[in-house]
Design a protein around this motif. Structure first.
Motif, short mmCIF file in Angstrom:
data_model
loop_
_atom_site.label_atom_id
_atom_site.label_comp_id
_atom_site.label_asym_id
_atom_site.label_seq_id
_atom_site.Cartn_x
_atom_site.Cartn_y
_atom_site.Cartn_z
N PHE A 289 0.83 -1.19 0.00
CA PHE A 289 0.00 0.00 0.00
C PHE A 289 0.88 1.25 0.00
O PHE A 289 0.64 2.18 -0.76
CB PHE A 289 -0.94 0.00 1.21
CG PHE A 289 -1.77 1.25 1.30
CD1 PHE A 289 -1.49 2.23 2.26
CD2 PHE A 289 -2.84 1.45 0.45
CE1 PHE A 289 -2.26 3.37 2.35
CE2 PHE A 289 -3.61 2.60 0.53
CZ PHE A 289 -3.32 3.56 1.48
N SER A 290 1.88 1.24 0.88
CA SER A 290 2.81 2.38 0.93
C SER A 290 4.13 1.92 1.56
O SER A 290 4.16 0.93 2.29
CB SER A 290 2.23 3.53 1.74
OG SER A 290 2.06 3.18 3.09
N ILE A 291 5.18 2.64 1.25
CA ILE A 291 6.50 2.34 1.81
C ILE A 291 7.00 3.55 2.57
O ILE A 291 6.96 4.66 2.05
CB ILE A 291 7.50 1.94 0.71
CG1 ILE A 291 7.05 0.66 0.03
CG2 ILE A 291 8.89 1.76 1.31
CD1 ILE A 291 7.96 0.22 -1.10
N ASN A 292 7.45 3.34 3.77
CA ASN A 292 7.96 4.42 4.59
C ASN A 292 9.48 4.49 4.46
O ASN A 292 10.00 4.93 3.46
CB ASN A 292 7.50 4.25 6.02
CG ASN A 292 5.99 4.23 6.12
OD1 ASN A 292 5.29 5.01 5.48
ND2 ASN A 292 5.45 3.31 6.90
N SER B 131 10.31 8.35 3.07
CA SER B 131 9.47 8.55 1.89
C SER B 131 9.59 9.98 1.37
O SER B 131 9.38 10.22 0.18
CB SER B 131 8.02 8.22 2.22
OG SER B 131 7.57 9.02 3.30
N ASN C 41 10.24 5.93 -5.94
CA ASN C 41 8.98 5.53 -5.34
C ASN C 41 8.04 4.88 -6.35
O ASN C 41 7.24 4.02 -6.00
CB ASN C 41 8.30 6.75 -4.71
CG ASN C 41 9.05 7.25 -3.48
OD1 ASN C 41 9.66 6.47 -2.74
ND2 ASN C 41 9.02 8.55 -3.24
N ASN D 91 9.19 1.36 -6.37
CA ASN D 91 9.37 0.73 -5.05
C ASN D 91 10.78 0.17 -4.91
O ASN D 91 10.98 -0.96 -4.42
CB ASN D 91 8.34 -0.38 -4.83
CG ASN D 91 6.94 0.14 -4.65
OD1 ASN D 91 6.74 1.29 -4.24
ND2 ASN D 91 5.95 -0.68 -4.95
N LEU E 200 6.91 -0.88 5.60
CA LEU E 200 5.83 -0.62 4.65
C LEU E 200 4.48 -0.95 5.25
O LEU E 200 4.39 -1.58 6.31
CB LEU E 200 6.05 -1.43 3.38
CG LEU E 200 5.96 -2.94 3.46
CD1 LEU E 200 5.69 -3.49 2.06
CD2 LEU E 200 7.21 -3.56 4.03
N LYS F 278 -1.44 -4.17 2.12
CA LYS F 278 -2.89 -4.31 1.99
C LYS F 278 -3.20 -5.78 1.75
O LYS F 278 -2.70 -6.38 0.80
CB LYS F 278 -3.43 -3.48 0.83
CG LYS F 278 -4.93 -3.63 0.66
CD LYS F 278 -5.45 -2.79 -0.51
CE LYS F 278 -6.96 -2.98 -0.67
NZ LYS F 278 -7.50 -2.20 -1.81
N TYR G 65 -5.23 -3.39 6.39
CA TYR G 65 -3.93 -2.76 6.20
C TYR G 65 -3.13 -2.97 7.46
O TYR G 65 -3.64 -2.79 8.56
CB TYR G 65 -4.10 -1.26 5.94
CG TYR G 65 -4.87 -0.93 4.69
CD1 TYR G 65 -6.26 -0.92 4.69
CD2 TYR G 65 -4.22 -0.61 3.50
CE1 TYR G 65 -6.97 -0.63 3.55
CE2 TYR G 65 -4.92 -0.30 2.35
CZ TYR G 65 -6.31 -0.31 2.39
OH TYR G 65 -7.01 0.00 1.25
N SER H 142 1.10 -2.60 9.18
CA SER H 142 2.50 -2.20 9.03
C SER H 142 3.40 -3.39 9.30
O SER H 142 3.15 -4.19 10.20
CB SER H 142 2.84 -1.07 10.01
OG SER H 142 2.08 0.08 9.74
#
Length: 123
Positions: free
Chosen positions: A29-32, A53, A73, A76, A99, A102, A107, A109
């Motif tokens: 879903f997202s990467i920190n 990020s 980004n 990834n 990250l 999902k 969701y 971490s």
């Protein structure tokens, strides 16, 4: 659900350069934070460099001015450009990614490690 694939390690003479890559794929879903660690024989794993990020970077004192971490980004992917390599940089290099995954409608971490890539610097 999430895989990290590293590439770019190898054998190089002192003073040479290498570029490592680490690509993340899966239900992301997202990467920190994306980071590189290394572990030399008989030593603990240590942080080499990290990037948020937003692009903020942090480096170990031993690599400042020689290594550069960056990320794409859209892909990834995190990179580590290593210049002016020294024999003491010899180690297995691991990428680490924080990250959000999902999974169906959930969701969560988590953190994932790459498989490691060997970097050997000869004197």
């Amino acid at each position: 659900q999430v895989q990290l694939v590293e590439s770019g390690g190898g054998l190089v003479q002192a003073g040479g350069s290498l570029r490592l890559s680490c690509a993340a794929s899966g239900s992301i879903f997202s990467i920190n934070v994306m980071a590189w660690y290394r572990q030399a024989p008989g030593k603990q794993r240590e942080l080499v460099a990290a990037i948020t990020s937003g692009g903020t970077t942090n480096y170990a004192d031993s690599v400042k001015g020689r290594f550069t971490i960056s990320r794409d980004n859209a892909k990834n992917t995190v990179y580590l450009q290593m210049n002016s390599l020294k024999p003491e940089d010899t180690a297995v290099y691991y990428c680490n990614v924080d990250l959000v995954v999902k999974s169906r409608n959930t969701y969560y971490s988590t953190s994932r490690w790459g498989q490691g890539t060997q970097v050997t610097v000869s004197s």
